[in-house]
Design a protein around this motif. Structure first.
Motif, mmCIF file in Angstrom:
data_model
loop_
_atom_site.group_PDB
_atom_site.id
_atom_site.type_symbol
_atom_site.label_atom_id
_atom_site.label_comp_id
_atom_site.label_asym_id
_atom_site.label_seq_id
_atom_site.Cartn_x
_atom_site.Cartn_y
_atom_site.Cartn_z
ATOM 1 N N ILE A 189 0.896 -0.946 -0.244
ATOM 2 C CA ILE A 189 0.168 -0.475 0.363
ATOM 3 C C ILE A 189 1.065 1.319 0.173
ATOM 4 N N GLY A 190 1.172 1.656 -1.498
ATOM 5 C CA GLY A 190 2.128 2.970 -1.343
ATOM 6 C C GLY A 190 3.609 2.201 -1.825
ATOM 7 N N GLY A 191 4.086 3.356 -1.756
ATOM 8 C CA GLY A 191 5.706 2.397 -2.042
ATOM 9 C C GLY A 191 6.301 2.731 -3.881
ATOM 10 N N GLY A 192 4.869 3.431 -4.609
ATOM 11 C CA GLY A 192 5.421 3.154 -5.963
ATOM 12 C C GLY A 192 6.695 4.333 -6.249
ATOM 13 N N ASN A 193 6.673 4.428 -8.008
ATOM 14 C CA ASN A 193 8.216 5.201 -7.875
ATOM 15 C C ASN A 193 8.417 7.051 -7.986
ATOM 16 N N THR A 194 7.431 7.769 -6.956
ATOM 17 C CA THR A 194 7.249 8.671 -6.508
ATOM 18 C C THR A 194 7.951 8.638 -4.987
ATOM 19 N N SER A 195 7.586 7.423 -4.212
ATOM 20 C CA SER A 195 8.332 6.967 -3.287
ATOM 21 C C SER A 195 9.437 7.470 -2.301
ATOM 22 N N ALA A 196 9.401 8.084 -1.068
ATOM 23 C CA ALA A 196 11.058 7.551 -1.021
ATOM 24 C C ALA A 196 11.433 6.523 -0.404
ATOM 25 N N VAL A 197 10.518 5.755 -0.131
ATOM 26 C CA VAL A 197 11.428 4.366 0.792
ATOM 27 C C VAL A 197 10.888 2.901 0.014
ATOM 28 N N GLY A 198 9.815 2.562 -0.915
ATOM 29 C CA GLY A 198 9.252 2.284 -1.218
ATOM 30 C C GLY A 198 9.870 1.360 -2.431
ATOM 31 N N TYR A 199 10.936 1.550 -3.001
ATOM 32 C CA TYR A 199 12.279 0.701 -4.095
ATOM 33 C C TYR A 199 12.655 -0.292 -2.835
ATOM 34 N N VAL A 200 13.429 0.369 -1.474
ATOM 35 C CA VAL A 200 14.182 -0.465 -1.066
ATOM 36 C C VAL A 200 13.176 -1.235 -0.375
ATOM 37 N N HIS A 201 12.160 -1.061 0.373
ATOM 38 C CA HIS A 201 11.149 -2.537 1.154
ATOM 39 C C HIS A 201 11.072 -3.621 -0.026
ATOM 40 N N PHE A 202 10.931 -3.573 -1.094
ATOM 41 C CA PHE A 202 11.072 -4.395 -2.484
ATOM 42 C C PHE A 202 11.789 -4.493 -2.680
ATOM 43 N N CYS A 203 13.517 -4.108 -3.089
ATOM 44 C CA CYS A 203 14.151 -5.185 -2.451
ATOM 45 C C CYS A 203 14.734 -5.697 -1.712
ATOM 46 N N ALA A 204 14.728 -4.844 -0.770
ATOM 47 C CA ALA A 204 14.865 -6.052 0.877
ATOM 48 C C ALA A 204 13.888 -6.951 1.351
ATOM 49 N N ALA A 205 12.911 -7.200 0.582
ATOM 50 C CA ALA A 205 11.629 -8.000 0.885
ATOM 51 C C ALA A 205 12.275 -9.240 0.143
ATOM 52 N N HIS A 206 12.212 -8.547 -1.173
ATOM 53 C CA HIS A 206 13.044 -9.910 -2.113
ATOM 54 C C HIS A 206 14.482 -10.606 -1.678
ATOM 55 N N MET A 207 15.737 -9.848 -1.331
ATOM 56 C CA MET A 207 17.193 -9.956 -1.244
ATOM 57 C C MET A 207 16.843 -12.171 -0.811
ATOM 58 N N ASP A 208 16.986 -12.284 0.163
ATOM 59 C CA ASP A 208 16.830 -13.885 0.849
ATOM 60 C C ASP A 208 16.235 -14.123 0.211
ATOM 61 N N ASN A 209 14.626 -13.987 -0.159
ATOM 62 C CA ASN A 209 13.787 -14.915 -1.201
ATOM 63 C C ASN A 209 13.282 -16.023 -0.214
ATOM 64 N N LYS A 210 12.321 -14.403 0.459
ATOM 65 C CA LYS A 210 11.674 -15.329 1.877
ATOM 66 C C LYS A 210 10.444 -14.366 1.819
ATOM 67 N N PHE A 211 10.638 -13.444 0.669
ATOM 68 C CA PHE A 211 8.769 -12.969 0.379
ATOM 69 C C PHE A 211 8.783 -12.552 -1.272
ATOM 70 N N GLN A 212 7.371 -12.488 -1.102
ATOM 71 C CA GLN A 212 7.535 -11.964 -3.170
ATOM 72 C C GLN A 212 6.325 -10.827 -3.408
ATOM 73 N N VAL A 213 6.795 -9.501 -3.610
ATOM 74 C CA VAL A 213 5.330 -8.362 -4.126
ATOM 75 C C VAL A 213 4.824 -9.352 -5.088
ATOM 76 N N VAL A 214 3.725 -9.492 -4.780
ATOM 77 C CA VAL A 214 2.582 -9.792 -5.980
ATOM 78 C C VAL A 214 1.599 -8.938 -5.877
ATOM 79 N N ALA A 215 1.417 -8.459 -5.464
ATOM 80 C CA ALA A 215 -0.586 -7.420 -5.189
ATOM 81 C C ALA A 215 0.372 -6.074 -5.558
ATOM 82 N N GLY A 216 -0.134 -4.505 -5.752
ATOM 83 C CA GLY A 216 0.152 -3.839 -4.831
ATOM 84 C C GLY A 216 -0.733 -2.484 -5.532
ATOM 85 N N ALA A 217 -1.218 -1.290 -4.775
ATOM 86 C CA ALA A 217 -1.829 -0.032 -4.837
ATOM 87 C C ALA A 217 -0.629 0.977 -4.236
ATOM 88 N N PHE A 218 0.173 1.078 -5.153
ATOM 89 C CA PHE A 218 1.353 1.931 -5.333
ATOM 90 C C PHE A 218 1.381 3.935 -5.317
#
Length: 377
Positions: free
Chosen positions: A13-42
């Protein structure tokens, strides 16, 4: 045969390409393959929302403009919702998600002040899964420092000093050729000044994380040194802890020359330690017999030598995104246990009570800035 755990599914919810933190959360969540972002209202902008979903490989049918519609349609399909909207919007989203009893990961600050925590409590239950992302304790050497303190290597702790000076209000950062001016919501203050929500909650988190103790009283001075009127952009605080430890915090958005000068210094009766975020793989230690030591991941670490903190061998510095990924890994372990009804309380994930303690601290600091006296927290 390896027991491979499936990735947990996230909706942003949030975190799109105009967000200050969204891309960091996306990268960090995927780094160890424990999460996958599958949906969003960015993003509220249809164009930016679409661009974000394309960039991140989100299916068009799972990309939403209305975050409430997304929650209704995705609550049985994802494992957790991640709140990445501006802090003033968090209360509304948290109340809605808690009413649905779905797991939540929330970017700090959780909400804007203690009054909003009170407004959140009727929707919250102890069974609710909530992880607030205080990511700086994800650094391996910060966790090594916590280990050294807990083992008594520095002796009885007497003082802790934390600072986070930045220059963004006086010299907006140039990111990829574009000046990143402050977002409009960051130029408005309420009971707890926005600088405390942006920077201060991190300092509170690190002090509590390292000491296992909350400050009891504070005295503070709030200042304005920028071209933006009627907001606090520099804070200096003194703290007292129940055990007798003394502390200080300094945060600023007008300290020219500091991109992000986060620094922690801890003093005991046997030794001291200093950690500086711009040199994150090193911990400076000094002892009362005159010894001086620089400890890094290639040294005699007792905690930071774990495989999970060494995605690449020493000499290749870890950084902010890796620290965030360490936190997401901890959250994943806790969430997996939660969903399987097993008890696991990670010492590295923090929820409502911890977030509320930080807000109470800075509410007391605001009172102190007016009364010019020590205020109880």
């Amino acid at each position: 045969m390896l027991n491979i755990r499936p990735s947990l599914k996230l909706a942003f919810i949030g975190g799109g390409n105009t967000s200050a933190v969204g891309y960091v959360h996306f990268c960090a969540a995927h780094m160890d393959n424990k999460f996958q972002v599958v949906a969003g209202a960015f993003c509220r902008s249809a164009e930016n929302n679409h661009e974000t979903s394309q960039q991140w490989g989100i299916a068009p049918e799972r990309t939403y403009l209305d975050w409430q519609e997304m929650v209704e349609k995705e609550c049985d399909k994802v494992d957790a919702f991640v709140i990445l909207t501006p802090t003033p919007h968090h209360l509304e989203v948290l109340q809605y998600l808690f009413s649905k009893q779905v797991p939540v990961i929330c970017e700090k600050a959780m909400v804007c002040d203690p009054k909003e925590v009170e407004a959140l409590l009727p929707f919250y239950s102890k069974e609710q899964f909530l992880a607030v992302t205080f990511n700086y304790s994800g650094y391996a050497m910060v966790r090594e420092l916590k280990h050294l303190i807990s083992q008594g290597r520095l002796g009885c702790i007497q003082k802790i000093h934390l600072e986070m000076p930045q220059e963004g209000f006086r010299r907006p950062p140039d990111i990829a050729g574009k000046s990143a001016s402050p977002q409009a919501w960051r130029l408005q203050d309420s009971e707890v000044p926005t600088i405390c929500l942006d920077l201060g909650v991190h300092l509170h988190h690190l002090s509590s994380f390292l000491l296992d103790e909350e400050p009891s009283t504070a005295i503070a001075e709030f200042s304005n040194h920028s071209q933006y009127p009627n907001i606090v952009d520099d804070v200096q605080m003194l703290l007292k802890y129940p055990s007798g430890i003394k502390g200080s915090m300094w945060m600023s958005k007008t300290a020219i020359g500091h991109r992000n000068g986060l620094q922690v210094r801890v003093y005991g009766d046997k030794g001291s330690a200093k950690w500086f975020q711009l040199n994150p793989d090193e911990l400076e230690l000094n002892y009362n017999d005159g010894r001086r030591e620089i400890l890094d991941r290639a040294g005699q670490c007792e905690y930071a030598d774990q495989f999970r903190y060494n995605r690449m061998k020493p000499g290749h510095p870890t950084g902010f995104v890796e620290a965030f990924a360490n936190l997401y890994s901890d959250i994943a372990d806790n969430l997996f246990s939660y969903k399987n009804d097993t008890v696991q309380k990670s010492p590295y994930t923090f929820g409502l009570e911890h977030a509320n303690a930080g807000l109470k601290l800075f509410s007391a600091a605001r009172r102190s800035s007016i009364s010019q006296k020590w205020e109880s927290i």
